[in-house]
Design a protein around this motif. Sequence first.
Motif, PDB file in Angstrom:
ATOM      1  N   LEU A   4       0.807  -1.085   0.374  1.00 23.20           N
ATOM      2  CA  LEU A   4       0.149  -0.080   0.213  1.00 23.20           C
ATOM      3  C   LEU A   4       1.007   0.889  -0.344  1.00 23.20           C
ATOM      4  O   LEU A   4       0.875   2.211   1.203  1.00 23.20           O
ATOM      5  CB  LEU A   4      -0.810   0.045   1.458  1.00 23.20           C
ATOM      6  CG  LEU A   4      -1.826  -1.136   1.856  1.00 23.20           C
ATOM      7  CD1 LEU A   4      -2.483  -1.103   2.788  1.00 23.20           C
ATOM      8  CD2 LEU A   4      -2.676  -1.514   0.041  1.00 23.20           C
ATOM      9  N   ALA A   8       0.706   3.922   2.289  1.00 23.60           N
ATOM     10  CA  ALA A   8       1.587   3.850   3.667  1.00 23.60           C
ATOM     11  C   ALA A   8       2.453   4.893   4.590  1.00 23.60           C
ATOM     12  O   ALA A   8       2.308   3.925   6.588  1.00 23.60           O
ATOM     13  CB  ALA A   8       3.149   3.616   3.191  1.00 23.60           C
ATOM     14  N   GLN A  15      -4.705   0.986   6.908  1.00 22.00           N
ATOM     15  CA  GLN A  15      -4.244   0.864   6.304  1.00 22.00           C
ATOM     16  C   GLN A  15      -4.540  -0.843   6.005  1.00 22.00           C
ATOM     17  O   GLN A  15      -4.802  -1.455   4.908  1.00 22.00           O
ATOM     18  CB  GLN A  15      -2.670   0.240   6.502  1.00 22.00           C
ATOM     19  CG  GLN A  15      -1.850   1.397   5.386  1.00 22.00           C
ATOM     20  CD  GLN A  15      -0.155   1.037   6.289  1.00 22.00           C
ATOM     21  OE1 GLN A  15       0.324   0.704   5.975  1.00 22.00           O
ATOM     22  NE2 GLN A  15      -0.120   2.381   6.646  1.00 22.00           N
TER      23      GLN A  15
END
Length: 162
Positions: A4, A8, A15
């Motif tokens: 991701l 991040a 997330q």
Amino acid sequence: MTTLRYIAHYPEQIQTQAGMLISSGRLGNYIEKSYPNKHQIQSDKALYQYINELKNQYMRKSGPLTQVSYNSKLKVLKDALGIHTFQSRVQGNKLKSHNSITVASLFKEAPPEFLRMIVVHELAHFKEKEHDKAFYQLCCHMEPDYHQFELDTRLWLQWREL
């Protein structure tokens, strides 16, 4: 699991939620359902008018907007989705400023909220050079849903890479 990279720096909970949407194949549905419309701002001239209207509405006293463009060569590197450049020059006894904004061409395909988020972000740099509290307050003044649009823009970019 997919990296991701666009989110991040977000908290682990966000997330995890994004990862679950991706793994279940529902991220695209979330984006399309939340942002079903596309904007009609396809040319540099239309983009200039759009940005200048926002600038005049919220930042009337800031320096003039001299150049605006979409750039197909601008890649989404280091989280840069748009670029603001500023130059000041002394001409005689006057200080002349040059403000330009470049937006990645991929935002021609984006929902209008995502384009607005990028434009608001770059306009905020006219007054606030650093990404600090004052910068984000100005962004939220121009677009109250700025933070949600920023997250969803990053999710949209992630979805485009899948």
